[in-house]
Every structure is written in C-alpha cells, then in structure tokens.
Design an enzyme around this catalytic site. Structure first.
Site, PDB file in Angstrom:
ATOM      1  N   LYS A   1       0.872  -1.180   0.000  1.00 41.71           N
ATOM      2  CA  LYS A   1       0.000   0.000   0.000  1.00 41.71           C
ATOM      3  C   LYS A   1       0.909   1.229   0.000  1.00 41.71           C
ATOM      4  CE  LYS A   1      -4.086   1.615   2.533  1.00 41.71           C
ATOM      5  NZ  LYS A   1      -5.070   1.795   1.480  1.00 41.71           N
TER       6      LYS A   1
HETATM    7  N1  PPE Z   1      -8.082  -0.984  -2.757  1.00 42.68           N
HETATM    8  C1  PPE Z   1      -7.485   0.209  -2.612  1.00 42.68           C
HETATM    9  C2  PPE Z   1      -6.843   0.834  -3.785  1.00 42.68           C
HETATM   10  C3  PPE Z   1      -7.510   0.842  -1.367  1.00 42.68           C
HETATM   11  O1  PPE Z   1      -6.922   2.025  -1.222  1.00 42.68           O
HETATM   12  C4  PPE Z   1      -8.157   0.228  -0.273  1.00 42.68           C
HETATM   13  C5  PPE Z   1      -8.198   0.899   1.067  1.00 42.68           C
HETATM   14  C6  PPE Z   1      -8.769  -1.031  -0.478  1.00 42.68           C
HETATM   15  C7  PPE Z   1      -8.695  -1.608  -1.718  1.00 42.68           C
HETATM   16  C8  PPE Z   1      -9.432  -1.779   0.657  1.00 42.68           C
HETATM   17  O2  PPE Z   1      -8.477  -2.187   1.596  1.00 42.68           O
HETATM   18  P1  PPE Z   1      -8.850  -2.386   3.134  1.00 42.68           P
HETATM   19  O3  PPE Z   1      -9.024  -1.043   3.724  1.00 42.68           O
HETATM   20  O4  PPE Z   1      -7.691  -3.135   3.696  1.00 42.68           O
HETATM   21  O5  PPE Z   1     -10.108  -3.169   3.167  1.00 42.68           O
HETATM   22  N2  PPE Z   1      -8.236   2.297   1.028  1.00 42.68           N
HETATM   23  C9  PPE Z   1      -7.864   3.066   2.205  1.00 42.68           C
HETATM   24  C10 PPE Z   1      -7.538   4.508   1.874  1.00 42.68           C
HETATM   25  C11 PPE Z   1      -8.663   5.395   1.470  1.00 42.68           C
HETATM   26  C12 PPE Z   1      -8.223   6.828   1.296  1.00 42.68           C
HETATM   27  O6  PPE Z   1      -8.854   7.544   0.525  1.00 42.68           O
HETATM   28  O7  PPE Z   1      -7.274   7.300   1.920  1.00 42.68           O
HETATM   29  C13 PPE Z   1      -8.913   2.930   3.308  1.00 42.68           C
HETATM   30  O8  PPE Z   1     -10.027   2.506   3.061  1.00 42.68           O
HETATM   31  O9  PPE Z   1      -8.566   3.253   4.440  1.00 42.68           O
END
Ligand code: PPE
Length: 322
Positions: free
Chosen positions: A164
C-alpha cells in the site's frame, strides 16, 4: 472532533517518530524524499465505539501489511511492530476519540534528493481523527453511482500492488478526478488486461444467483482487509464466495454489487456506467453482509471478537495517581 481544524488543533495530537506531539507540529521539510517520489507506505485503519470503549478493527492484520509494504520498498522501520500497534492505540486515546480513522505512514525523509533512497531516515507517523462515511452521507444507506476510470490500474509488473504505497494513489487520484467531475461518487478501474480490478480506494464484489464474486489478486487489486473480512462473513452466512477474473459484462449482469474498504466499509453500488445494478436499490445479500460487518466492527458479534483490539484507557502515572 472531525479532521482537526481551528480550535481543535490546540488539543489534537499525532504520534511521530516515537513520540506523541501536538498535531500542528507534525511537519516535514519540502525536500522530503517521499514528497518528490511518492516513496512512502501507509495504512488506513478504523477504531469503532464498542461497549468496552474504542476498539481497533484488525489491527494486527493492518500492521502486518504495513510491515510488508515497508519491506517491499526497503524501509527498515526504527520501531517494532508492538511499538507501532501501541502508537495506533495511543493516537485514539490521546485524542479522546470514541471512534476514529487511524492513518499510519512511513516514508523516506529528508536528507538529499535523487531517486535512490539510500541513507535517508525512515520517518513514521500515525494520526487519528473522526472520519464519517467515505463516499458521502447517504452512501451506506442508498448506495453509490460509479463510472469507469479512463485510467487503468497499475499492472503488477510495474509496481507490487500488494504494497500500500503512496505513489500508487496517483492512479486513484486521476480516476476519481475524472468521474467526480461527471457527478459520480466513485471510479471503478479495469486492470491492464481489461478485467475488473477495484475502486480508487475499495475492492469490489458482485452477487449473481446468490454466489458472491470478487476479482482475484491477479487483477491488480490491493488485497483488502475488509475484503477478507467480508469473504469470511459471507462464507459464515452460508454463501459461496469465489475469487475470479471478472469482466464488465459480469458487473452489468449482476444482481447486486458493493465496494469494501476500511474507509468505505460495505457500500452498496446502485449504478455502474449509467446502468442500474439489479433493482437499483441495495440488494438483500449486500444488506445482510453490511449489517453483520457493521455489527462485527462494533463488537456486537461475539464470533468476530478476535478481530477487535481494545484501546484501553491510559493508566495514570504514579504522579497523576497521587
Ligand atoms: N483498494 C485500494 C486501492 C484501497 O486504497 C483500499 C483501502 C482497499 C482496496 C481496501 O483495503 P482495506 O481497507 O484493507 O479493506 N483504502 C484506504 C484509503 C482510502 C483513502 O482515501 O485514503 C482505506 O479505506 O482506508
């Protein structure tokens, strides 16, 4: 307290490089490496109000991904996993938050520029604030309208998508800028092969004939922790869940669709590219999963209690107790 502004700033706190400091002091130099090259990694974590006070959802799993992301980019954090977990709890506690969005970030700091980051300090910071519904006030209830990003997801042979990393989000920024300009809530990305990948900050699920489908890791997705939680919940509810290659035709033909993410939680999708998904209302399977998820994160489902880490109140120092 929302994102601290104005008067809140006087009391808000951050954790930075091992210490709790005033929010306003959590600053970096403009020649910080990460600002120029995107050389940072981060997490998004939520803490929810439970009967036992605030509790952090899947803290260990987020810390695991945070460490892996750092490892990919050669960052040796000057803090242990335990210290970082403690920092996440500390920012919730020190800001007096009942529920929170927690943002740990690690990045190549200030020292010199030039792409190769050798010798630069690794800075680590954690902030926390209240963050309501990610895709708008009515998103969880009514669902969101989605359009395709004109930009495809970064292919896995260009960047390791399981990390990430900050720079990766330039792709998300371009996609959301395009679709929000046209009045949509969120962008859906295809991968480099033209298969369905994910949203700008969410994973996607569709439901067809009571089977729950989501793109597999080969489709340039971030392996979301919410995605994993939802797959567990869905299987526990008796649904068949499959990770597979999905194409846009699958989305258009779906009975239901939803996004998952820490920030977005479980957000129904009511429309994609001007086509209604199912009836256009959040469907029954989406609702069922959303309800269990939103209960689980708040400690109302004993079977998922191991996903929660309590933020215990600060114990008084000897001087304070006296
Ligand atoms: N894909 C992406 C690209 C992504 O950024 C997130 C989280 C997910 C999938 C889902 O991952 P998880 O949170 O582990 O279920 N995105 C984070 C950042 C958002 C932001 O705008 O900053 C979040 O949801 O915290």
């Amino acid at each position: 307290m929302g994102f601290p502004t104005g008067d809140d700033l006087a009391n808000a706190k951050m954790w930075m490089n091992g210490k709790i400091i005033p929010w306003a002091d959590a600053k970096v130099h403009v020649l910080t490496h990460a600002l120029h090259y995107g050389s940072g990694v981060f997490e998004g974590i939520r803490a929810y109000a439970t009967e036992d006070g605030p509790a952090i959802f899947r803290l260990d799993d987020h810390m695991e991904r945070f460490l892996l992301s750092g490892k990919v980019y050669g960052m040796e954090y000057p803090h242990t996993r335990e210290e970082l977990s403690e920092a996440c709890k500390a920012v919730v506690r020190e800001n007096g938050l009942a529920s929170a969005y927690i943002r740990p970030i690690a990045y190549y700091g200030y020292g010199r520029l030039g792409v190769h980051p050798s010798g630069l300090p690794i800075e680590v910071a954690v902030g926390a604030w209240e963050w309501g519904s990610y895709l708008g006030d009515e998103a969880l209830e009514k669902g969101v309208r989605v359009a395709l990003s004109p930009w495809r997801r970064i292919p896995p042979d260009a960047l390791p998508v399981s990390a990430k990393a900050c720079g990766q989000y330039l792709s998300s920024i371009l996609g959301t800028m395009s679709v929000k300009k046209n009045g949509f809530h969120e962008a859906l990305f295809l991968d480099h092969n033209g298969n369905v990948s994910e949203g700008s900050g969410e994973n996607i699920f569709i439901i067809k004939d009571n089977v729950i489908l989501t793109p597999h890791t080969g489709s340039s997705i971030l392996e979301g922790i919410t995605r994993d939680s939802v797959m567990t919940i869905a299987r526990d509810l008796g649904y068949e869940v499959r990770e597979k290659t999905l194409v846009m035709g699958d989305v258009f033909g779906a009975d239901e669709a939803f996004f998952t993410g820490t920030a977005a939680e479980v957000t129904p999708i009511r429309e994609v590219e001007y086509r209604t998904i199912g009836s256009g209302e959040p469907g029954p399977v989406t609702r069922e999963i959303q309800t269990v998820y939103l209960d689980a994160v708040r400690g109302r489902r004993p079977e998922y209690a191991s996903w929660l880490t309590r933020v215990a109140p600060r114990t008084k120092t000897v001087e304070e107790a006296a």
